[in-house]
Every structure is written in structure tokens, then in C-alpha cells.
Write an enzyme that holds these catalytic residues in place. Structure first.
Site, PDB file in Angstrom:
ATOM      1  N   THR A  18       0.723  -1.307   0.018  1.00 19.34           N
ATOM      2  CA  THR A  18      -0.057  -0.528  -0.504  1.00 19.34           C
ATOM      3  C   THR A  18       1.033   1.279   0.249  1.00 19.34           C
ATOM      4  OG1 THR A  18      -1.090   1.354   1.341  1.00 19.34           O
ATOM      5  CG2 THR A  18      -0.138  -0.554   2.333  1.00 19.34           C
ATOM      6  N   GLU A  69      -5.097  -2.880   4.410  1.00 24.97           N
ATOM      7  CA  GLU A  69      -4.550  -3.550   5.480  1.00 24.97           C
ATOM      8  C   GLU A  69      -5.659  -4.307   6.084  1.00 24.97           C
ATOM      9  OE1 GLU A  69      -4.160  -0.334   5.093  1.00 24.97           O
ATOM     10  OE2 GLU A  69      -2.105   0.675   5.676  1.00 24.97           O
ATOM     11  N   LYS A 111      -5.774  10.713  -2.860  1.00 31.56           N
ATOM     12  CA  LYS A 111      -6.060   9.833  -3.502  1.00 31.56           C
ATOM     13  C   LYS A 111      -7.087   9.979  -4.475  1.00 31.56           C
ATOM     14  CE  LYS A 111      -8.115   5.004  -3.077  1.00 31.56           C
ATOM     15  NZ  LYS A 111      -8.621   3.841  -1.668  1.00 31.56           N
ATOM     16  N   TRP A 148      -3.139   6.260  -4.561  1.00 25.06           N
ATOM     17  CA  TRP A 148      -2.304   7.566  -3.419  1.00 25.06           C
ATOM     18  C   TRP A 148      -1.518   8.027  -4.374  1.00 25.06           C
ATOM     19  CZ3 TRP A 148      -5.462   7.674   0.719  1.00 25.06           C
ATOM     20  CH2 TRP A 148      -6.282   6.494   1.039  1.00 25.06           C
TER      21      TRP A 148
HETATM   22  P1  AMP Z   1      -6.742   1.597   1.005  1.00 25.10           P
HETATM   23  O1  AMP Z   1      -5.594   0.990   1.069  1.00 25.10           O
HETATM   24  O2  AMP Z   1      -6.304   1.711  -0.727  1.00 25.10           O
HETATM   25  O3  AMP Z   1      -8.351   0.511   0.139  1.00 25.10           O
HETATM   26  O4  AMP Z   1      -7.387   2.458   0.987  1.00 25.10           O
HETATM   27  C1  AMP Z   1      -7.976   2.491   2.364  1.00 25.10           C
HETATM   28  C2  AMP Z   1      -9.084   4.359   2.535  1.00 25.10           C
HETATM   29  O5  AMP Z   1     -10.229   4.270   1.594  1.00 25.10           O
HETATM   30  C3  AMP Z   1      -9.601   3.725   4.242  1.00 25.10           C
HETATM   31  O6  AMP Z   1      -8.733   3.741   4.853  1.00 25.10           O
HETATM   32  C4  AMP Z   1     -10.697   4.952   3.724  1.00 25.10           C
HETATM   33  O7  AMP Z   1      -9.289   5.890   4.356  1.00 25.10           O
HETATM   34  C5  AMP Z   1     -10.903   5.307   2.014  1.00 25.10           C
HETATM   35  N1  AMP Z   1     -12.541   4.445   2.198  1.00 25.10           N
HETATM   36  C6  AMP Z   1     -12.590   3.130   1.945  1.00 25.10           C
HETATM   37  N2  AMP Z   1     -13.702   2.937   1.750  1.00 25.10           N
HETATM   38  C7  AMP Z   1     -14.237   3.562   2.191  1.00 25.10           C
HETATM   39  C8  AMP Z   1     -15.702   3.795   2.075  1.00 25.10           C
HETATM   40  N3  AMP Z   1     -16.395   3.079   1.647  1.00 25.10           N
HETATM   41  N4  AMP Z   1     -15.901   5.648   2.561  1.00 25.10           N
HETATM   42  C9  AMP Z   1     -14.339   6.919   2.521  1.00 25.10           C
HETATM   43  N5  AMP Z   1     -14.063   5.904   2.954  1.00 25.10           N
HETATM   44  C10 AMP Z   1     -13.910   5.112   2.530  1.00 25.10           C
END
Ligand code: AMP
Length: 545
Positions: free
Chosen positions: A185, A332, A442, A447
Site C-alpha cells: 500500500t 490493511e 487519492k 494514492w
Molecule cells: P486503500 O488502502 O487504498 O484501500 O484505501 C483505504 C482508505 O480508503 C480507507 O482508509 C479510507 O480512507 C478510504 N475508504 C475506503 N472505503 C471507504 C468508504 N466506503 N468511505 C470513505 N472512505 C473509504
């Protein structure tokens, strides 16, 4: 209770191979469709899993080795999802959108032994191949009927690998805590961070996901009659774990290869896809495809995750007859944590109340212990007057960051996994995320490190101070915005072009992904600060949104 007798009962380990039993019995003829490449049934799928394991074994892969995949979503990726961990090796799902430097970092850090590379990514790998620290075997994947020659330094082609040693490979039992998958990540600054999952965790995650999506007294979101197609890349947190769930349920599965909106719409229509999942950006792209006008999408159910579901997008979906709802998780967390509760909502309604219900971050699934806490780990009162950090425990969270004791300790401080997301729990028990603690940006599902952008811009002559923040964007989720203060002492007046050129140079060198180049740059006299003198990005985000 009387003494438990010694027994020869089978101590069933929770291994990925166990996910195959039910579907092989109930759905052997069910189809797996791989875009325009091929289609076969679960019997052939099972056969090819064995052949792949036998082939990998023949080229030297042993339990504990790491097999990386750089591929679009297709039947071969699904075969790797099973064969690699089932033989006791670790599947490294490579993010093909990383910059070449990040790619190299992850290959070296994961200590890949074999890399399976689709022809579209050979050039990318070649840029860094000389700097891979360990000897790796390279397997070539391609979509042509035949190839004449292998690319330079490749060892074997995928179909030939499958033909190396037959299909009688025996998948033995081993400890369910064996690591099955790993990936990286890039959510925060610095180098990408490796997370990892065991067999036991993936099996329990699959069960948890199915339990959350299939309650029969609510709206069944994933059932036996569904036809599944991912629109989240399989490298992104195991395609959110749904390929494992769909296989366990014996569903018809459709893999779209490279995501092209017109092709996705065509496959949904031709293959009668009823269930998918994606980030908001992909849904926007899908709905912008010209073919959508003349395609009936009613009955399609789509989980939106990775970012909040904007109500405008929810409305567009409803107008096309698509049933959308939200799920939440992160790299994670395997990833599933919560899903919005659609009980009682009218799927055809664009009333605010229904749009808002679909867009809630959602209720925790079975076995998910979710809290919203202050910095001392005290629970924040329900209702939304206050917010706190979302922390969780489930059986399927990464136990740390690979090779980083410090990062792992910080992630798990207080015995809960810290998400870095801020929110609250409403009166109904649903989580609502309001912000994220990390200031990363993002864009288009990728990211971008704000500190990295700031570091680059701060080196431009004529700039004294800079902040990079993400501002909401209908299409890309977020786009980077650079706020810069000019150095009044300097004889050189920094320009918008200087900033764009500096960032572009890092994109060209492969250090940053192309999404890093900002459309908007604002010059100000002074940048807002917090009470302790830090850049106040929260204020900037509100001002420039
Ligand atoms: P990733 O590790 O790239 O999957 O990103 C995870 C992050 O995406 C989380 O810590 C949140 O900040 C954001 N995220 C994922 N799902 C949601 C959701 N349903 N609503 C708002 N933010 C989300």
C-alpha cells in the site's frame, strides 16, 4: 464434561484449498469467462490450478517462496489466486500502476522468486530489471493464440508452464497460519508498505464477506444466482476478496482483462452480469460510456468502496436501474469491514433519505469489532456530535507491515488496528467516515503522497512554502491542488508552469505516477497554519474544494 478421547478426527485447517470443495460438487459445469480470451468450467479451472502448481513446482517454486503477478484481471489471475497459496507459496499481487521505482522497491522488498508478467508490462519491468537484487524466474503471459519468441530474459510462457508436468499435483495440508498473500500500500509517505494475510484469515474473510452480503431477511446482495464481474483490479486487496467468495459460491464469473468502459458495459450486457464492485471513479467512467445509453443495466448490484459514495453518483446509478451500496475497508483489513444497510430502502428511489442510506459507510460485518475512539482509546459517544478515529479488530487484519516493527507497532497500538480514518457511529449503529487523518491524496484510485509533492515544489526557486492537498473531483475522486507562497526575497517569480514542470520531471523519471501533475495551482501570500505552526490542510481543503 467427561475426558475428551484421543481421536483420529480430521483437524480441518482453514486453507484456501477448502474454498473449492463446495463449488466443485455443486457447480462443476458453471462458467468462468475471461473477457474475449476464453471460457471454461469449474472442472477445467480446478485442473488448471493443479497444472499451474505442478509447473511452478517444476521451475523450482517451494513452500514459502514468493510468486508475483503483474497482470490484468483474467482467468490466469484467478488461477494464481488459488494455485500459488495452495502450494504453500506466497502470492504477491503487484500494483501495476506503481511507478517503476516503486515497482522495483516492492519486488525487492517482497523477495519475489518468480514474476508472472503480462506482455503489456514487460517494458515497465525492463526499466528496473537490472536492479532486482535476487535471481528471479520470469513467466510470460500474453493474449495471442501463439507466440514465436519469448521476450529477452524470460524463462517460460504461461501455457507451456501449465503443460510442463501434468495435473496430478497434490495440495497437502499445512498450518493455516501460513502466509498466503502479500501486496503493498502506498497510502502514506515514504516507501510502499507490505501487508500480508494467512490462509486462515482469507478463509474467514471470505465467510465474513458472504455472511454480510447474503442475509436472507434483507436484500440479498450476493446470491447463488448472481453473475460476478470485478471492476476493482485483482491486485487491489485481492479484488476486495470477492473472487474468493464468488468461487466458493460456485458463481458464474466474468473477468474483464484491461478495464475499458465500453468493454465493461458490453460484458455486463452479454454475460448478464448482476454483481460487481468498484471505486466511484470507475462507476463514473462506466456511466460515461456511450454504450450505456442503449444498455439495460437494471438489476445490476454494485458495491462502491475505496472512497465515499457521492450522492450525485448514487443518483446517476439509480436512474440507470443499478442498485448501489457502500462498503468500507482498506489494504490493511483484507479489506472487508462494513457494508451499508439497505434494509427498507427503495432501490428505485432518489429521495435524499434513500441516497443517504446507501452512502453510509455501513454496519460492521460478523466478527468485526469496530470502535470510534479518542486519542486515549476512549469510545466516542454515538450520534455524530463528536468524531474520532476508527479502530478495529477482526480475524482478518494484517498483523503488521512486512519488515517494519515500528510501523506495525503504530498500526496496532492499544491492541486495535488504527485505520487513520475519522468518523462516528450514528444512532442505527452505522459508521460514517467524515475525513481521514492521513493527508494523502487519492486520485483515480491511486494514492499520491502530499509530502512528496511538497518536497518537489519546495525546491523550486521563488517558492517559500507549499502545501499539497486533495480536492474533490467528480471524475477522479480527488485531484492534487498545490498551494504555494512566493518567496518575496527571490528575484525569480515562480510560475504555475514551473510547478507543473517540476512534478512532471518526477513523473518522467518514474518516481511518481502520472496522476501527480496538478491542474490547479494557487499562489497565496501566506499559507494557513494550525495553532502549533503546521500547515492547516483542513482549512485549505475546505477553501479550495
Ligand atoms: P486503500 O488502502 O487504498 O484501500 O484505501 C483505504 C482508505 O480508503 C480507507 O482508509 C479510507 O480512507 C478510504 N475508504 C475506503 N472505503 C471507504 C468508504 N466506503 N468511505 C470513505 N472512505 C473509504
Amino acid at each position: 464434561m467427561s475426558k475428551i478421547p484421543a481421536s483420529s478426527a480430521y483437524a480441518y485447517p482453514l486453507l484456501i484449498k477448502q474454498l473449492l470443495h463446495a463449488s466443485m460438487l455443486t457447480s462443476p459445469q458453471q462458467e468462468i469467462v475471461s473477457g474475449d480470451l476464453c471460457r471454461y468450467n469449474y472442472l477445467t479451472f480446478n485442473d488448471r490450478i493443479k497444472k499451474l502448481a505442478a509447473g511452478l513446482s517444476a521451475v523450482g517454486v517451494k513452500p514459502g517462496d514468493t510468486v508475483a503477478v503483474m497482470n490484468w484481471d483474467c482467468h490466469r489471475y484467478l488461477e494464481c489466486f488459488f494455485a500459488v497459496p495452495m502450494m504453500g507459496a506466497i502470492l504477491h499481487t503487484v500494483n501495476i500502476r506503481l511507478s517503476p521505482e516503486q515497482l522495483l522497491y516492492t519486488i525487492n522488498h517482497a523477495e519475489d522468486d518468480v514474476i508472472l508478467v503480462h506482455s503489456d508490462f514487460v517494458d515497465m519491468l525492463e526499466q528496473v530489471q537490472d536492479r532486482i537484487k535476487r535471481p528471479v524466474k520470469l513467466v510470460f503471459l500474453h493474449d495471442q493464440d501463439q507466440i514465436q519468441t519469448l521476450p529477452d530474459r524470460f524463462d517460460i510462457e504461461y501455457e507451456s508452464l501449465l503443460d510442463l508436468s501434468g495435473s496430478d499435483f497434490e495440495f497437502r495440508d499445512f498450518d493455516e497460519s501460513t502466509i498466503a498473500t502479500t501486496f503493498y500500500t502506498t497510502g502514506t509517505t515514504g516507501d510502499p508498505k507490505g501487508v500480508y494475510y494467512s490462509h486462515r484469515q482469507l478463509v474467514l474473510h471470505t465467510m465474513g464477506l458472504v455472511a454480510a452480503l447474503s442475509p436472507i431477511d434483507v436484500h440479498i446482495r450476493l446470491g447463488k444466482a448472481d453473475v460476478y464481474m470485478p471492476m476493482t483490479p485483482m491486485f487491489h486487496v485481492h479484488g476486495w476478496g470477492i473472487p474468493y467468495a464468488a468461487t466458493m459460491l460456485g458463481l458464474k464469473q466474468v473477468y474483464p482483462s484491461r478495464y475499458e468502459p465500453s468493454k465493461l458495459v458490453r460484458l455486463i450486457s452479454d454475460e448478464k452480469v448482476t454483481f460487481s464492485h468498484c471505486v466511484p471513479t470507475i462507476m463514473h467512467m462506466l456511466l460515461s460510456a456511450p454504450e450505456v445509453m442503449e444498455t439495460d443495466l437494471s438489476g445490476l448490484k454494485v458495491i462502491i468502496g475505496g472512497s465515499a459514495l457521492p450522492q450525485g453518483l448514487s443518483q446517476l446509478c439509480v436512474e440507470k436501474g443499478i442498485q448501489v451500496f457502500t462498503a468500507y475497508g482498506m489494504s490493511e483489513t483484507c479489506p472487508f469491514v462494513t457494508v451499508s444497510d439497505t434494509m427498507g430502502i427503495d432501490h428505485q428511489s432518489i429521495e435524499d433519505i434513500d441516497l443517504a442510506a446507501r452512502a453510509k459507510t455501513g454496519k460492521p460485518g460478523a466478527l468485526v469489532d469496530l470502535r470510534v475512539v479518542d486519542e486515549n482509546m476512549n469510545d466516542i459517544a454515538r450520534g455524530g456530535d463528536e468524531t474520532g478515529e476508527v479502530v478495529i479488530r477482526t480475524p482478518w487484519l494484517t498483523q503488521g507491515y512486512a519488515g517494519s516493527t515500528e510501523g506495525s507497532e503504530a498500526l496496532w497500538r492499544g491492541g486495535y488496528l488504527h485505520t487513520g480514518d475519522v468518523g462516528y457511529i450514528d444512532e442505527t449503529g452505522s459508521l460514517l467516515i467524515t475525513d481521514r487523518m492521513k493527508d494523502v491524496i487519492k486520485s483515480g484510485g491511486e494514492w499520491l503522497s502530499s509530502l512528496e509533492l511538497e518536497n518537489i515544489v519546495s525546491q523550486i526557486e521563488g517558492v517559500s512554502e507549499v502545501a499539497a492537498v486533495g480536492i474533490p473531483d467528480e471524475r477522479w475522486g480527488e485531484r492534487p491542488l498545490i498551494v504555494a507562497a512566493r518567496n518575496t526575497e527571490s528575484e525569480i517569480e515562480a510560475t504555475v508552469e514551473d510547478i507543473r514542470n517540476a512534478i512532471s520531471a518526477h513523473v518522467d523519471s518514474g518516481a511518481l505516477p502520472k496522476w501527480a501533475i496538478p491542474e490547479r495551482v494557487e499562489f497565496v501570500d501566506a499559507i494557513d497554519k494550525t495553532s502549533v505552526g503546521k500547515l492547516d490542510k483542513k482549512v485549505l481543503r475546505v477553501r479550495y474544494a
